[in-house]
Design a protein around this motif. Sequence first.
Motif, PDB file in Angstrom:
ATOM      1  N   TYR A   1       0.845  -1.200   0.000  1.00 52.96           N
ATOM      2  CA  TYR A   1       0.000   0.000   0.000  1.00 52.96           C
ATOM      3  C   TYR A   1       0.878   1.247   0.000  1.00 52.96           C
ATOM      4  O   TYR A   1       2.008   1.230   0.471  1.00 52.96           O
TER       5      TYR A   1
ATOM      6  N   CYS B   1      -5.721   3.403   2.331  1.00 53.11           N
ATOM      7  CA  CYS B   1      -4.791   2.506   3.024  1.00 53.11           C
ATOM      8  C   CYS B   1      -5.311   2.141   4.414  1.00 53.11           C
ATOM      9  O   CYS B   1      -5.150   1.013   4.864  1.00 53.11           O
TER      10      CYS B   1
ATOM     11  N   ARG C   1      -0.992  -0.139  -5.474  1.00 51.17           N
ATOM     12  CA  ARG C   1      -1.697  -0.975  -4.497  1.00 51.17           C
ATOM     13  C   ARG C   1      -1.911  -2.360  -5.100  1.00 51.17           C
ATOM     14  O   ARG C   1      -2.585  -2.513  -6.105  1.00 51.17           O
TER      15      ARG C   1
END
Length: 155
Positions: A38, A46, A121
Amino acid sequence: MTELTAGDSAPDFTLPRNGGGTVSLSEFAEKSVVLYFYPKDDTSGCTTEAVDFTGLASDFAAAGTVVIGMSPDSVKSHDKFASKHSLSVILAADEEHTALEAYGVWKEKSMYGKTYMGVERSTVLIGPDGKIVEVWRKVKVPGHAEAVLKAAQSL
């Protein structure tokens, strides 16, 4: 940089972690590992992702799976983040980007016309044999932790 895919061996790493000490992929031999990457501690997406994984921690544990979050933030930042949101997942600090690069998630990104390097991500599910079972790229947070849990339970 080659992107890792299912069937590849997961690159090992040893990194400082929240709560002190280090975390290594190799210390979880014989277990499945969810490694989620992340961009930044305490940002909305996040935080939601970390809280979702924490909420399913007992289900992951029942499936014999360890959950590790990784970002380029410092251990001090991880400790604050974990404490503020009561996170139970392990947070690995990769300030040098070595593991992020090994997993192919340290990428050129752009926002408002500016390009910069950052974390895409992504999540990798690693089987007990150290091989990658599944890779999720450009993850959208809602429902993601549940999808990963389903995959982990099927191992």
